[in-house]
Design a protein around this motif. Sequence first.
Motif, mmCIF file in Angstrom:
data_model
loop_
_atom_site.group_PDB
_atom_site.id
_atom_site.type_symbol
_atom_site.label_atom_id
_atom_site.label_comp_id
_atom_site.label_asym_id
_atom_site.label_seq_id
_atom_site.Cartn_x
_atom_site.Cartn_y
_atom_site.Cartn_z
ATOM 1 N N VAL A 1 -2.062 9.639 -2.345
ATOM 2 C CA VAL A 1 -3.054 9.504 -1.277
ATOM 3 C C VAL A 1 -2.397 8.817 -0.083
ATOM 4 C CG1 VAL A 1 -4.994 9.379 -2.895
ATOM 5 C CG2 VAL A 1 -3.933 7.267 -2.092
ATOM 6 N N HIS A 2 -3.064 8.871 1.053
ATOM 7 C CA HIS A 2 -2.572 8.189 2.241
ATOM 8 C C HIS A 2 -2.713 6.681 2.048
ATOM 9 C CE1 HIS A 2 -2.290 6.866 6.440
ATOM 10 N NE2 HIS A 2 -1.632 8.007 6.638
ATOM 11 N N GLU A 3 -1.809 5.922 2.624
ATOM 12 C CA GLU A 3 -1.842 4.467 2.457
ATOM 13 C C GLU A 3 -3.139 3.851 2.981
ATOM 14 O OE1 GLU A 3 0.886 2.223 5.327
ATOM 15 O OE2 GLU A 3 1.629 4.278 5.459
ATOM 16 N N ASN A 4 -3.699 4.404 4.052
ATOM 17 C CA ASN A 4 -4.964 3.869 4.561
ATOM 18 C C ASN A 4 -6.117 4.142 3.596
ATOM 19 O OD1 ASN A 4 -3.791 2.790 6.841
ATOM 20 N ND2 ASN A 4 -4.209 4.589 8.099
ATOM 21 N N THR A 5 -6.052 5.254 2.887
ATOM 22 C CA THR A 5 -7.060 5.551 1.869
ATOM 23 C C THR A 5 -7.012 4.492 0.777
ATOM 24 O OG1 THR A 5 -6.927 7.926 2.310
ATOM 25 C CG2 THR A 5 -7.803 7.264 0.157
ATOM 26 N N LEU A 6 -5.813 4.151 0.349
ATOM 27 C CA LEU A 6 -5.676 3.132 -0.678
ATOM 28 C C LEU A 6 -6.155 1.780 -0.172
ATOM 29 C CD1 LEU A 6 -4.787 2.310 -3.499
ATOM 30 C CD2 LEU A 6 -2.567 1.762 -2.517
ATOM 31 N N ARG A 7 -5.794 1.419 1.033
ATOM 32 C CA ARG A 7 -6.244 0.138 1.593
ATOM 33 C C ARG A 7 -7.769 0.067 1.627
ATOM 34 N NH1 ARG A 7 -1.879 0.956 5.602
ATOM 35 N NH2 ARG A 7 -0.190 -0.423 4.972
ATOM 36 N N ALA B 1 0.807 -1.218 0.000
ATOM 37 C CA ALA B 1 0.000 0.000 0.000
ATOM 38 C C ALA B 1 0.845 1.274 0.000
ATOM 39 C CB ALA B 1 -0.951 0.007 1.199
ATOM 40 N N LEU B 2 1.944 1.288 0.727
ATOM 41 C CA LEU B 2 2.722 2.527 0.863
ATOM 42 C C LEU B 2 3.263 3.041 -0.471
ATOM 43 C CD1 LEU B 2 3.701 4.675 2.821
ATOM 44 C CD2 LEU B 2 5.709 3.257 3.259
ATOM 45 N N PRO B 3 3.978 2.237 -1.265
ATOM 46 C CA PRO B 3 4.457 2.771 -2.544
ATOM 47 C C PRO B 3 3.321 3.074 -3.526
ATOM 48 C CG PRO B 3 5.110 0.464 -2.296
ATOM 49 C CD PRO B 3 4.500 0.893 -1.016
ATOM 50 N N ALA B 4 2.272 2.256 -3.500
ATOM 51 C CA ALA B 4 1.144 2.501 -4.400
ATOM 52 C C ALA B 4 0.435 3.797 -4.034
ATOM 53 C CB ALA B 4 0.170 1.331 -4.343
ATOM 54 N N ALA B 5 0.251 4.027 -2.750
ATOM 55 C CA ALA B 5 -0.388 5.259 -2.297
ATOM 56 C C ALA B 5 0.464 6.470 -2.665
ATOM 57 C CB ALA B 5 -0.621 5.214 -0.786
ATOM 58 N N GLY B 6 1.765 6.339 -2.514
ATOM 59 C CA GLY B 6 2.663 7.427 -2.896
ATOM 60 C C GLY B 6 2.554 7.753 -4.371
ATOM 61 N N ARG B 7 2.443 6.742 -5.199
ATOM 62 C CA ARG B 7 2.302 6.945 -6.638
ATOM 63 C C ARG B 7 0.999 7.675 -6.962
ATOM 64 N NH1 ARG B 7 2.804 1.621 -9.336
ATOM 65 N NH2 ARG B 7 4.963 1.897 -8.749
ATOM 66 N N LEU B 8 -0.048 7.383 -6.170
ATOM 67 C CA LEU B 8 -1.353 8.004 -6.407
ATOM 68 C C LEU B 8 -1.521 9.340 -5.689
ATOM 69 C CD1 LEU B 8 -3.549 4.806 -6.011
ATOM 70 C CD2 LEU B 8 -3.098 6.043 -8.142
#
Length: 78
Positions: A38-44, A29-36
């Motif tokens: 958004v916060h990692e919890n938002t992505l999760r 989640a952390l690298p994917a959220a960074g790419r988007l």
Amino acid sequence: MQAIIEHDRSRATTYAPSLPAYLDAFGEALPAAGRLGVHENTLRCRIRRVQELFGLDLDEPDTRLVTWLQLRLHQITS
């Protein structure tokens, strides 16, 4: 995947771009959220919700592959 894309259009959600980012990051989640951006919890939360809404089991390798391919094809043809 068309259902996810239509859902995004009709409800202003961002599931379709979130899924490939998540899958490209191998479920991290952390690298994917960074790419988007958004916060990692938002992505999760997005990933959990898309699994619930559309019955995707992203723990299943074949499901991950087919999902990734369909979304990539949509990006290429759009």
